[in-house]
Scaffold this motif. Structure first.
Motif, PDB file in Angstrom:
ATOM      1  N   PRO A  39       1.527  -9.937  13.591  1.00  0.00           N
ATOM      2  CA  PRO A  39       1.125  -8.672  12.971  1.00  0.00           C
ATOM      3  C   PRO A  39       2.091  -8.219  11.886  1.00  0.00           C
ATOM      4  N   TYR A  40       1.570  -7.390  11.001  1.00  0.00           N
ATOM      5  CA  TYR A  40       2.391  -6.674  10.027  1.00  0.00           C
ATOM      6  C   TYR A  40       2.863  -5.409  10.715  1.00  0.00           C
ATOM      7  N   LYS A  41       4.177  -5.235  10.756  1.00  0.00           N
ATOM      8  CA  LYS A  41       4.776  -4.058  11.379  1.00  0.00           C
ATOM      9  C   LYS A  41       5.429  -3.239  10.268  1.00  0.00           C
ATOM     10  N   PRO A  42       4.662  -2.331   9.656  1.00  0.00           N
ATOM     11  CA  PRO A  42       5.188  -1.605   8.495  1.00  0.00           C
ATOM     12  C   PRO A  42       6.388  -0.730   8.853  1.00  0.00           C
ATOM     13  N   ASN A  43       7.343  -0.670   7.908  1.00  0.00           N
ATOM     14  CA  ASN A  43       8.482   0.225   8.105  1.00  0.00           C
ATOM     15  C   ASN A  43       8.007   1.668   7.942  1.00  0.00           C
ATOM     16  N   LYS A  44       8.900   2.606   8.175  1.00  0.00           N
ATOM     17  CA  LYS A  44       8.513   4.015   8.174  1.00  0.00           C
ATOM     18  C   LYS A  44       7.940   4.446   6.824  1.00  0.00           C
ATOM     19  N   SER A  45       8.524   3.989   5.720  1.00  0.00           N
ATOM     20  CA  SER A  45       8.007   4.382   4.401  1.00  0.00           C
ATOM     21  C   SER A  45       6.591   3.868   4.189  1.00  0.00           C
ATOM     22  N   MET A  46       6.312   2.617   4.585  1.00  0.00           N
ATOM     23  CA  MET A  46       4.968   2.074   4.398  1.00  0.00           C
ATOM     24  C   MET A  46       3.992   2.708   5.392  1.00  0.00           C
ATOM     25  N   ARG A  47       4.456   3.118   6.566  1.00  0.00           N
ATOM     26  CA  ARG A  47       3.589   3.869   7.486  1.00  0.00           C
ATOM     27  C   ARG A  47       3.214   5.211   6.858  1.00  0.00           C
ATOM     28  N   ARG A  48       4.160   5.824   6.154  1.00  0.00           N
ATOM     29  CA  ARG A  48       3.849   7.086   5.466  1.00  0.00           C
ATOM     30  C   ARG A  48       2.812   6.851   4.374  1.00  0.00           C
ATOM     31  N   VAL A  49       2.930   5.740   3.647  1.00  0.00           N
ATOM     32  CA  VAL A  49       1.932   5.416   2.624  1.00  0.00           C
ATOM     33  C   VAL A  49       0.562   5.277   3.272  1.00  0.00           C
ATOM     34  N   LEU A  50       0.475   4.504   4.345  1.00  0.00           N
ATOM     35  CA  LEU A  50      -0.807   4.327   5.041  1.00  0.00           C
ATOM     36  C   LEU A  50      -1.389   5.669   5.468  1.00  0.00           C
ATOM     37  N   GLN A  51      -0.565   6.507   6.056  1.00  0.00           N
ATOM     38  CA  GLN A  51      -1.031   7.790   6.562  1.00  0.00           C
ATOM     39  C   GLN A  51      -1.478   8.711   5.427  1.00  0.00           C
ATOM     40  N   MET A  52      -0.718   8.739   4.341  1.00  0.00           N
ATOM     41  CA  MET A  52      -1.058   9.650   3.240  1.00  0.00           C
ATOM     42  C   MET A  52      -2.259   9.159   2.428  1.00  0.00           C
TER      43      MET A  52
ATOM     44  N   PRO B 247       8.594   8.900  -6.019  1.00  0.00           N
ATOM     45  CA  PRO B 247       7.175   8.530  -6.033  1.00  0.00           C
ATOM     46  C   PRO B 247       6.982   7.040  -5.733  1.00  0.00           C
ATOM     47  N   TYR B 248       5.887   6.753  -5.051  1.00  0.00           N
ATOM     48  CA  TYR B 248       5.484   5.367  -4.785  1.00  0.00           C
ATOM     49  C   TYR B 248       3.982   5.304  -5.014  1.00  0.00           C
ATOM     50  N   THR B 249       3.545   4.373  -5.840  1.00  0.00           N
ATOM     51  CA  THR B 249       2.133   4.277  -6.211  1.00  0.00           C
ATOM     52  C   THR B 249       1.496   3.024  -5.641  1.00  0.00           C
ATOM     53  N   VAL B 250       0.332   3.183  -5.015  1.00  0.00           N
ATOM     54  CA  VAL B 250      -0.494   2.048  -4.613  1.00  0.00           C
ATOM     55  C   VAL B 250      -1.759   2.078  -5.467  1.00  0.00           C
ATOM     56  N   LYS B 251      -2.246   0.892  -5.761  1.00  0.00           N
ATOM     57  CA  LYS B 251      -3.423   0.756  -6.616  1.00  0.00           C
ATOM     58  C   LYS B 251      -4.639   0.398  -5.770  1.00  0.00           C
ATOM     59  N   PRO B 252      -5.829   0.700  -6.295  1.00  0.00           N
ATOM     60  CA  PRO B 252      -7.036   0.310  -5.562  1.00  0.00           C
ATOM     61  C   PRO B 252      -7.178  -1.211  -5.541  1.00  0.00           C
ATOM     62  N   LEU B 253      -7.623  -1.723  -4.437  1.00  0.00           N
ATOM     63  CA  LEU B 253      -7.865  -3.156  -4.296  1.00  0.00           C
ATOM     64  C   LEU B 253      -9.308  -3.422  -4.674  1.00  0.00           C
ATOM     65  N   VAL B 254      -9.483  -4.096  -5.778  1.00  0.00           N
ATOM     66  CA  VAL B 254     -10.823  -4.433  -6.260  1.00  0.00           C
ATOM     67  C   VAL B 254     -11.082  -5.877  -5.868  1.00  0.00           C
ATOM     68  N   GLU B 255     -12.055  -6.051  -4.998  1.00  0.00           N
ATOM     69  CA  GLU B 255     -12.352  -7.401  -4.539  1.00  0.00           C
ATOM     70  C   GLU B 255     -13.252  -8.126  -5.523  1.00  0.00           C
ATOM     71  N   GLN B 256     -12.895  -9.361  -5.772  1.00  0.00           N
ATOM     72  CA  GLN B 256     -13.699 -10.199  -6.658  1.00  0.00           C
ATOM     73  C   GLN B 256     -14.622 -11.068  -5.819  1.00  0.00           C
ATOM     74  N   ALA B 257     -15.750 -11.373  -6.389  1.00  0.00           N
ATOM     75  CA  ALA B 257     -16.684 -12.270  -5.703  1.00  0.00           C
ATOM     76  C   ALA B 257     -16.021 -13.640  -5.560  1.00  0.00           C
ATOM     77  N   PRO B 258     -16.222 -14.297  -4.431  1.00  0.00           N
ATOM     78  CA  PRO B 258     -15.609 -15.609  -4.253  1.00  0.00           C
ATOM     79  C   PRO B 258     -16.161 -16.617  -5.249  1.00  0.00           C
ATOM     80  N   VAL B 259     -15.306 -17.541  -5.660  1.00  0.00           N
ATOM     81  CA  VAL B 259     -15.701 -18.582  -6.607  1.00  0.00           C
ATOM     82  C   VAL B 259     -16.362 -19.718  -5.837  1.00  0.00           C
ATOM     83  N   ASP B 260     -17.477 -20.205  -6.343  1.00  0.00           N
ATOM     84  CA  ASP B 260     -18.111 -21.391  -5.771  1.00  0.00           C
ATOM     85  C   ASP B 260     -17.496 -22.600  -6.485  1.00  0.00           C
TER      86      ASP B 260
END
Length: 185
Positions: free
Chosen positions: A54-67, A124-137
């Protein structure tokens, strides 16, 4: 076999070393929340891409997830994160490297939150939106490639993108057919 497959650390969790070569987008498939009074790493996010680690986020990344996603961790299941290894993460006075989040699914614009940057300093800490791309055939693309050099490049791209061994084998078979045609033609 890719030499990278031999470099995975033997550990019960995702580590900074797993992400030295580059970022990785992961899917959360489970979670465990332990007692924060008795556990230094109370949040465990189970990842489809790293079963049993598992990914065990540190306190700062847990704050990012929560916010960003809110505090209801049940809603995290099925969501995606892009994780990267940051060599500048410190533990006490030492730079030890750590895992940070760069992109998150289920957000529509970059989101900036305030987290602890170092002891007693918030920033400040910025996260960007994750834009999923269609899988390549990859096999469909391979059928349109007519030169050996381009097929080799396609194979490398497919391998880097995580194509299955079956797909990679079929690209190699297509390459062998083209080589045979060039020798016989």
């Amino acid at each position: 076999m890719d030499i990278g497959d031999t470099l995975a650390p033997k550990s019960d969790q995702l580590n900074y070393d797993d992400l030295i070569a580059g970022s990785r987008t992961v899917t959360i498939v489970g979670k465990k929340i332990l007692d924060p009074e008795t556990n230094q790493q109370p949040v465990w996010l189970e990842l489809a891409e790293y079963p049993g680690r598992p990914y065990k986020p540190n306190k700062s990344m847990r704050r990012v997830l929560q916010m960003v996603w809110g505090g209801k961790s049940d809603l995290y299941i099925g969501r995606k994160l892009t994780l990267f290894g940051d060599p500048n993460v410190t533990f006490g006075p030492n730079k030890v490297g750590g895992i940070k989040i760069s992109h998150m699914s289920h957000i529509d614009k970059p989101t900036t939150v305030r987290i602890t940057i170092r002891q007693a300093v918030k920033g400040p800490y910025t996260v960007k939106p994750l834009v999923e791309q269609a899988p390549v055939d990859w096999l469909e693309v391979a059928e349109t490639v007519a030169t050996i050099d381009n097929l080799r490049a396609l194979y490398m791209d497919a391998q880097a993108a995580g194509a299955t061994p079956e797909v990679l084998s079929k690209i190699q078979a297509h390459q062998a057919r083209i080589e045979g045609e060039q020798v016989n033609g």
